[in-house]
Write an enzyme that holds these catalytic residues in place. Structure first.
Site, PDB file in Angstrom:
ATOM      1  N   LYS A   1       1.881   2.923  -0.638  1.00  0.00           N
ATOM      2  CA  LYS A   1       3.185   3.279  -0.069  1.00  0.00           C
ATOM      3  C   LYS A   1       3.942   4.119  -1.092  1.00  0.00           C
ATOM      4  O   LYS A   1       4.256   3.652  -2.179  1.00  0.00           O
ATOM      5  CB  LYS A   1       3.969   2.015   0.272  1.00  0.00           C
ATOM      6  CG  LYS A   1       5.349   2.279   0.866  1.00  0.00           C
ATOM      7  CD  LYS A   1       6.042   0.952   1.169  1.00  0.00           C
ATOM      8  CE  LYS A   1       7.438   1.172   1.710  1.00  0.00           C
ATOM      9  NZ  LYS A   1       8.129  -0.119   1.981  1.00  0.00           N
TER      10      LYS A   1
ATOM     11  N   LYS B   1       1.261   5.154   3.625  1.00  0.00           N
ATOM     12  CA  LYS B   1       2.596   5.437   4.166  1.00  0.00           C
ATOM     13  C   LYS B   1       3.346   6.313   3.173  1.00  0.00           C
ATOM     14  O   LYS B   1       3.408   5.955   1.995  1.00  0.00           O
ATOM     15  CB  LYS B   1       3.347   4.125   4.387  1.00  0.00           C
ATOM     16  CG  LYS B   1       4.770   4.315   4.923  1.00  0.00           C
ATOM     17  CD  LYS B   1       5.491   2.981   5.043  1.00  0.00           C
ATOM     18  CE  LYS B   1       6.916   3.200   5.547  1.00  0.00           C
ATOM     19  NZ  LYS B   1       7.678   1.931   5.611  1.00  0.00           N
TER      20      LYS B   1
END
Length: 316
Positions: free
Chosen positions: A196, A249
């Site tokens: 992420k 992400k």
């Protein structure tokens, strides 16, 4: 003699036959944002078509999703501001908004597969993802892992189908996995936000989740956008610690990382098609400068081609 590659492109039926990647309704997870109260459905200015909803409207949304064949949802909770504190204790309150929502949704829609976000940014009064370290002025990793375990167990006891830890704390997966095993929840899968990035693409999400940090940023614990090798290492470490599904992400600007991880892991791989990516397409649609449907599908197909099995998307 040159190769006539167009021979397999001229006829539509043959194009379908040789197509390498396809989108399927079962590839998608749809995020939902639950707020306390009743009869609440607040559309986000930066994300047309995305709403903060009270549980009564979430149930209506689940009915529509089930009718459309979308059976996978990802829940984010947004408590009242007066319930937020320094360590986000509402996140591990068994009667808070997400445990309540899980119980009611599972009762009304038993076939709905519910994933819950495991993090604290929506629950802390400072907007960071855990307990603060007053010396380093960032999040205290080990203290935050302790409360991530508490949150995970509350969600497990509420009947959640899968956990999605997004705090980016070192050791969070192995700690959660051990706690789940020790408490009889060995069967619960973990879809880790394993890579992420600290990204500007999250801006609109912070409006809908009311989770903008009150100071600084999250670069002290989220992945540096410039680092490829470290990004791969993050996901491979989570695989070793017991994650069942990995995730990258954001998606669109990091398809090289999706491919890198796909080539190094046999686990299912998800991408989060984040709020900024969604908002850009919606803005383009509003301005009339793109064909929204075609560009959206091209982006989603790009995620699959890069190696994603699962797509978390507001477009779903």
């Amino acid at each position: 003699m040159f190769k006539r590659k167009r021979r397999t492109r001229i006829h539509g039926s043959l194009r379908d036959l040789v197509r390498e990647n396809r989108l399927d309704i079962h590839d998608f997870i749809y995020p939902l944002f639950v707020v306390e109260g009743q009869r609440i459905k607040n559309e986000m200015q930066s994300m047309p078509g995305v709403f903060q909803m009270s549980l009564d409207n979430i149930l209506k949304e689940c009915e529509e999703l089930q009718r459309l064949g979308i059976l996978h949802i990802l829940l984010f909770g947004i408590p009242h501001s007066d319930k937020k504190d320094l360590q986000g204790s509402e996140a591990y309150n068994p009667d808070s908004i997400i445990p309540q929502s899980i119980r009611v949704i599972k009762q009304k829609f038993p076939d709905m597969f519910i994933t819950a976000d495991v993090c604290f940014c929506e629950y802390t009064n400072h907007g960071h993802c855990g307990i603060l370290d007053s010396v380093l002025h960032t999040v205290d990793n080990d203290k935050t892992v302790e409360i991530l375990i508490k949150q995970s167990l509350i969600l497990a006891q509420s009947g959640v189908d899968m956990l999605a830890p997004s705090a980016m704390m070192d050791g969070q997966i192995i700690s959660m996995r051990k706690a789940l095993e020790d408490n009889g929840f060995w069967y619960l899968p973990i879809m880790s936000y394993s890579t992420k990035f600290a990204s500007a693409y999250y801006g609109p999400f912070r409006e809908v989740a009311q989770s903008t940090p009150s100071f600084g940023d999250r670069k002290g614990y989220q992945e540096d956008s410039a680092n490829r090798r470290e990004a791969i290492l993050e996901s491979l470490n989570d695989e070793e610690e017991g994650a069942d599904i990995l995730m990258v992400k954001p998606a669109l600007a990091y398809l090289d990382i999706v491919r890198d991880i796909r080539e190094r892991s046999l686990l299912p791989l998800a991408v989060y098609n984040v709020s900024g990516e969604y908002a850009l397409l919606k803005a383009g649609q509003r301005l009339g400068v793109i064909d929204y449907e075609k560009v959206m599908l091209e982006n989603l197909l790009g995620f699959k081609r890069a190696g994603a099995d699962i797509i978390i998307s507001y477009h779903a």
